[in-house]
Design a protein around this motif. Structure first.
Motif, PDB file in Angstrom:
ATOM      1  N   PRO A 172      -4.297   1.994  -6.449  1.00 16.42           N
ATOM      2  CA  PRO A 172      -3.088   1.183  -6.608  1.00 16.42           C
ATOM      3  C   PRO A 172      -2.559   1.274  -8.036  1.00 16.42           C
ATOM      4  CG  PRO A 172      -5.023  -0.217  -6.614  1.00 16.42           C
ATOM      5  CD  PRO A 172      -5.504   1.172  -6.287  1.00 16.42           C
TER       6      PRO A 172
ATOM      7  N   ARG B  53       1.128   3.605  -3.075  1.00 15.06           N
ATOM      8  CA  ARG B  53      -0.041   4.271  -3.634  1.00 15.06           C
ATOM      9  C   ARG B  53       0.055   5.790  -3.595  1.00 15.06           C
ATOM     10  NH1 ARG B  53      -5.626   1.116  -2.083  1.00 15.06           N
ATOM     11  NH2 ARG B  53      -4.946  -1.001  -2.613  1.00 15.06           N
TER      12      ARG B  53
ATOM     13  N   THR C 230       0.809  -1.219   0.000  1.00 15.75           N
ATOM     14  CA  THR C 230       0.000   0.000   0.000  1.00 15.75           C
ATOM     15  C   THR C 230       0.843   1.271   0.000  1.00 15.75           C
ATOM     16  OG1 THR C 230      -0.171  -0.083   2.424  1.00 15.75           O
ATOM     17  CG2 THR C 230      -1.934  -1.130   1.146  1.00 15.75           C
TER      18      THR C 230
END
Length: 486
Positions: free
Chosen positions: A54, A43, A40
């Motif tokens: 994403p 991102r 994550t």
């Protein structure tokens, strides 16, 4: 005035599968993240949208050859790519949009060489600024560029954004530290010019194309940086002043008296000083509140026996002349660090003043005080309950402004409207909408406030020439539309 440029479209599913298959063939298993395996953290950078998306994949090359292979494949497939460094950027350039591939430089770390005779360091782009600083210090050299994100930001990103920081007044921006570069163009072409010479006029200076271009013209992979002698002495003081005119006079006075040893000149308006000394935990007030301006200044020299008396003499003569109303001189490294905590407390703003609109602008030094007054009036005319704080390096013409609207939460916080007000005043004063943070996506709509149509046209020409398929950081800096507030 609005100008548009066609943007690379996301690849179809079948083409994407072929793209990922080719990337997997040139990278080791740890070098490619896809699907649910994408972490994550890729991102967004520090300035992020409310709902970051994403990327389609994350490529993590180990060397320049792999960067070249990845870009050649993406160029052939017309796949949009966003390079990422330490993800500390404040303009949104490294935050992927839908359908983009992240090219992370984080595995390309290490100081390859410190040349003691040339006074240079050759370093890979993914090396953190702090690691490079520590390597230089271990070799009894100074890498002068310094900023709060030193432990996370990377050399490649520092160069791509032309980072500034606290020592620009003496050592210059990141641009001034770069002697040579290696960069990879959008089609995979590798440009290697790891020059170590201060003087080199052999044709066009191609490194300047990439410094400050925010990844839109090429991906920096290695650099040769100029080092400075390691200071043996540091003197630090916090001063209180009554007028902005006195701030400017103190700056020039210190520069004359300290003969090139003035290394920082940070100015805090009363609103900033009161906020951080009353609201930020662990920050103490070395001087009483109530003065209109506070100046934090540093001397860095090579002889403590001479530097300390020179610093004290400079302060004394400034007080005798009425420039300084009160002053506190640090008597230890610990006390100097406590002074700097005042300035670094801005890192708490995203938590204690959320949401707020933060601005990084530059103005002619003599007009910064007038600008701050005009800006306050313009903001309060639009939002009568707004709170503003001003602080900045000032000695290098850089002012930071934060605007907070009490009681207004996301998604109702009018950041774009606040930006319009701020940048209109910047434009009226002949300033720049970005002193050191870059343009990215966040400031791109307002670039016309600081650049002429002719300048923007040349920027687009360079972009078309070096990245004809518009795959590198599409939508950043000048790639899509630029709006002139007039």
């Amino acid at each position: 005035m609005t100008t548009s440029i066609t943007q690379t479209q996301p690849a179809a599913a079948s083409s994407r599968d072929a793209l990922l298959s080719e990337l997997a063939a040139v990278l080791d298993p740890a070098g490619l993240q896809t699907g649910d395996a994408i972490e994550t953290r890729f991102r967004k950078d520090w300035y992020a949208p409310l709902d970051p998306v994403p990327p389609i994949a994350v490529a993590r090359p180990r060397n320049t050859a792999e960067v070249s292979a990845v870009l050649a494949i993406c160029h052939r497939h017309r796949q949009a790519v966003v390079p990422q460094g330490g993800l500390t950027g404040l303009a949104g350039a490294a935050t992927p949009a839908g359908g983009e591939l992240v090219l992370s430089l984080e595995r390309m770390r290490g100081v390859e060489e410190i040349d003691d005779q040339a006074g240079t360091m050759t370093v890979m782009a993914g090396t953190t600024l702090q690691a490079a600083q520590e390597a230089a210090r271990a070799a009894e050299w100074l890498l002068p560029v310094d900023l709060g994100a030193r432990g996370s930001c990377q050399i490649g990103g520092n160069i791509a954004t032309n980072a500034g920081g606290n020592r620009v007044i003496r050592y210059g921006m990141m641009r001034d530290q770069v002697l040579g570069l290696e960069a990879v163009l959008a089609d995979g072409t590798v440009l290697t010019s790891l020059n170590k010479m201060l003087k080199n006029n052999a044709g066009y200076d191609l490194r300047q194309l990439f410094i400050g271009s925010e990844g839109t013209l090429g991906v920096i992979t290695r650099a040769v940086l100029k080092l400075a002698p390691l200071p043996a002495s540091t003197q630090t003081a916090l001063c209180a002043l009554s007028r902005y005119e006195d701030v400017v006079q103190l700056l020039r006075h210190a520069q004359r008296k300290l003969a090139g040893r003035l290394s920082a000149f940070e100015v805090m308006w009363a609103d900033f000083y009161e906020l951080v000394t009353t609201r930020v935990s662990g920050v103490r007030a070395p001087l009483p509140a109530g003065h209109p301006f506070y100046v934090l200044l540093d001397l860095q020299g090579d002889d403590a026996g001479q530097d300390a008396p020179a610093f004290e003499s400079m302060l004394e003569t400034a007080m005798d002349a009425g420039l300084i109303q009160d002053a506190a001189v640090a008597t230890s490294d610990k006390e100097a660090q406590s002074f700097w905590q005042l300035r670094d407390a801005v890192a708490e703003f995203p938590v204690m003043w959320a949401p707020n609109a933060a601005f990084d602008v530059s103005l002619p030094i003599g007009r910064i005080g007038e600008f701050a007054q005009a800006l306050r009036a313009a903001v309060l005319d639009r939002w009568s309950t707004a709170e503003l704080v001003n602080f900045g390096h000032v000695g290098d013409s850089n002012l930071h402004v934060s605007v907070y609207l009490p009681g207004v939460a996301l998604p109702d916080f009018p950041e774009h409207e606040i930006s319009e007000v701020v940048y209109r005043v910047v434009q009226d004063f002949g300033g720049s909408i970005s002193a050191e943070h870059g343009i990215g996506t966040h400031k791109k709509p307002f670039l016309g406030c600081s650049r002429t149509p002719e300048e923007l046209a040349v920027m687009r020409l360079l972009k078309r020439t070096l990245d004809p398929n518009h795959i590198l950081c599409p939508g950043r800096v000048v790639d899509l539309e630029v709006v002139d507030l007039d």
